[in-house]
Scaffold this motif. Structure first.
Motif, PDB file in Angstrom:
ATOM      1  N   GLU A   1      -9.437  33.746  23.803  1.00 28.03           N
ATOM      2  CA  GLU A   1      -8.497  32.935  23.591  1.00 28.03           C
ATOM      3  C   GLU A   1      -7.830  32.837  22.308  1.00 28.03           C
ATOM      4  N   LEU A   2      -8.732  33.156  21.189  1.00 34.14           N
ATOM      5  CA  LEU A   2      -8.497  33.365  19.977  1.00 34.14           C
ATOM      6  C   LEU A   2      -7.178  34.621  19.728  1.00 34.14           C
ATOM      7  N   ALA A   3      -7.646  35.607  20.529  1.00 33.21           N
ATOM      8  CA  ALA A   3      -6.808  36.941  20.232  1.00 33.21           C
ATOM      9  C   ALA A   3      -5.541  36.482  20.702  1.00 33.21           C
ATOM     10  N   ARG A   4      -5.189  35.653  21.759  1.00 35.96           N
ATOM     11  CA  ARG A   4      -3.828  35.451  22.225  1.00 35.96           C
ATOM     12  C   ARG A   4      -3.140  34.551  20.998  1.00 35.96           C
ATOM     13  N   ARG A   5      -3.643  33.772  20.324  1.00 34.69           N
ATOM     14  CA  ARG A   5      -3.085  33.128  19.210  1.00 34.69           C
ATOM     15  C   ARG A   5      -2.859  33.940  18.059  1.00 34.69           C
ATOM     16  N   LEU A   6      -3.821  34.913  17.957  1.00 32.59           N
ATOM     17  CA  LEU A   6      -3.550  35.685  16.509  1.00 32.59           C
ATOM     18  C   LEU A   6      -2.399  36.799  16.828  1.00 32.59           C
ATOM     19  N   ALA A   7      -1.969  36.918  18.189  1.00 31.60           N
ATOM     20  CA  ALA A   7      -0.688  37.791  18.451  1.00 31.60           C
ATOM     21  C   ALA A   7       0.417  37.286  17.733  1.00 31.60           C
ATOM     22  N   ARG A   8       0.632  36.023  17.007  1.00 29.12           N
ATOM     23  CA  ARG A   8       1.601  35.407  16.398  1.00 29.12           C
ATOM     24  C   ARG A   8       1.577  35.651  14.853  1.00 29.12           C
ATOM     25  N   VAL A   9       0.265  36.282  14.380  1.00 28.89           N
ATOM     26  CA  VAL A   9       0.278  36.298  12.772  1.00 28.89           C
ATOM     27  C   VAL A   9       0.851  37.672  12.485  1.00 28.89           C
ATOM     28  N   PRO A  10       1.668  37.818  11.653  1.00 35.86           N
ATOM     29  CA  PRO A  10       2.281  39.209  11.219  1.00 35.86           C
ATOM     30  C   PRO A  10       1.427  39.765  10.416  1.00 35.86           C
ATOM     31  N   GLY A  11       1.487  41.250  10.316  1.00 40.34           N
ATOM     32  CA  GLY A  11       0.874  41.975   9.414  1.00 40.34           C
ATOM     33  C   GLY A  11      -0.788  41.805   9.611  1.00 40.34           C
ATOM     34  N   LEU A  12      -1.361  41.471  10.621  1.00 34.50           N
ATOM     35  CA  LEU A  12      -2.734  41.192  10.819  1.00 34.50           C
ATOM     36  C   LEU A  12      -3.367  42.598  11.375  1.00 34.50           C
ATOM     37  N   THR A  13      -4.288  43.144  11.158  1.00 33.32           N
ATOM     38  CA  THR A  13      -5.246  44.023  11.532  1.00 33.32           C
ATOM     39  C   THR A  13      -6.497  43.400  12.141  1.00 33.32           C
ATOM     40  N   VAL A  14      -6.682  43.866  13.216  1.00 31.02           N
ATOM     41  CA  VAL A  14      -7.788  43.251  14.288  1.00 31.02           C
ATOM     42  C   VAL A  14      -8.778  44.350  14.559  1.00 31.02           C
TER      43      VAL A  14
END
Length: 304
Positions: free
Chosen positions: A94-107
């Motif tokens: 569920e967290l990952a679905r929301r992190l999709a909107r954070v630009p420049g992120l490395t996961v």
């Protein structure tokens, strides 16, 4: 419902059978006495003890609203351009679905479900570990996964598990999953644990994140009469874990911070941030405005 899903929360049982959680808790206790299920904090599971672990289909139907609220709060901790690691689990998905909107992120992740949630995200780079696929939770485990994390350093790790206690910290039922989670922890400057109230007070076989390594816990509002969860939260706070309660003060959620009355910090005077010290509890919901007669006292508390 337990046979169909592997696990079920008391809240969901009460909603389905249209009765109170007090009545459901009494009936679950009776079913446990007959050996038909095992009680877990906030719910019930099929018999099996410390070593039993529910598969992804069962976990995905347990405490769904709570996991959504927790994921919303956890995502707000991540800033543009950060590098983070995200472990396997339904809450981290569920967290990952929301992190999709954070630009420049490395996961960095060992979870196929986390990677899938981020696969089409613009300006989000996904780095997967190696390892052997564990089908029950769609995670990569084993020496390949652990070796790929050596030398890695990121700002935060987001992890979930099967149980959380103040004595042992976060734990899980599978040895291979626990070993990879420990490697994820070693790669992060801060460790954020995501655990809904059904995990509080539950202890499983393999420790993954000791309490003294946890930076923050993001959880949901425990039921009003859940003294065990409230006591566990207070014990975690006493050991210096910063606690954020998702959903408190939000529409459809009860208010409160999960700490027993008489030991509850004031919401209108947040405690200073520090890694080790007294209780640090924050609510993700709106803080109540102090009454006129209380403002001077609140201001004095803040100055001190």
């Amino acid at each position: 419902m337990v046979r169909a899903n592997g696990a079920v929360s008391l809240r969901e049982l009460a909603r389905v059978v249209q009765t109170s959680e007090v009545t459901v808790r009494r009936d679950v206790r009776a079913l446990e006495a007959e050996g038909l299920l095992d009680r877990r904090h906030g719910g019930a599971v099929l018999p099996g003890g410390f070593t039993r672990e529910s598969g992804f289909p069962q976990k995905s139907h347990l405490a769904t609203a709570e996991k959504t609220a927790i994921a919303d709060v956890a995502a707000s901790l991540v800033e543009e351009g950060e590098a983070v690691v995200v472990g396997a689990g339904t809450t981290t998905q569920e967290l990952a679905r929301r992190l999709a909107r954070v630009p420049g992120l490395t996961v960095v992740t060992n979870s196929l479900l986390v990677a899938q949630a981020l696969a089409h995200a613009n300006r989000v780079e996904v780095v997967m570990t190696g390892g052997t696929l564990r089908g029950s939770n769609y995670a990569l485990v084993g020496s390949g996964a652990e070796q790929s994390l050596q030398g890695l350093r990121v700002s935060r790790a987001f992890l979930s598990g099967s149980g959380l206690t103040a004595e042992r910290g976060l734990s899980t039922s599978n040895m291979l999953s626990a070993s990879v989670d420990r490697a994820l922890v070693q790669a992060a400057a801060e460790v954020v644990v995501l655990a809904d109230h059904t995990k509080l007070g539950t202890d499983t076989m393999f420790q993954t994140v000791p309490t003294d390594v946890m930076t923050r816990l993001v959880t949901d509002e425990p039921p009003p009469h859940d003294d065990r969860a409230a006591t566990e939260l207070q014990a975690l706070a006493d050991q210096g874990v910063q606690i954020t309660v998702a959903g408190a003060g939000m529409p459809g959620a009860s208010s409160g911070d999960g700490i027993p009355p008489g030991r509850r910090p004031r919401r209108d005077s947040p405690l200073p941030v520090q890694r080790r010290g007294g209780p640090q509890l924050r609510s993700a919901g709106a803080m109540p405005e102090p009454q006129p007669g209380e403002r001077a006292r609140v201001a004095d508390m803040r100055r001190r």
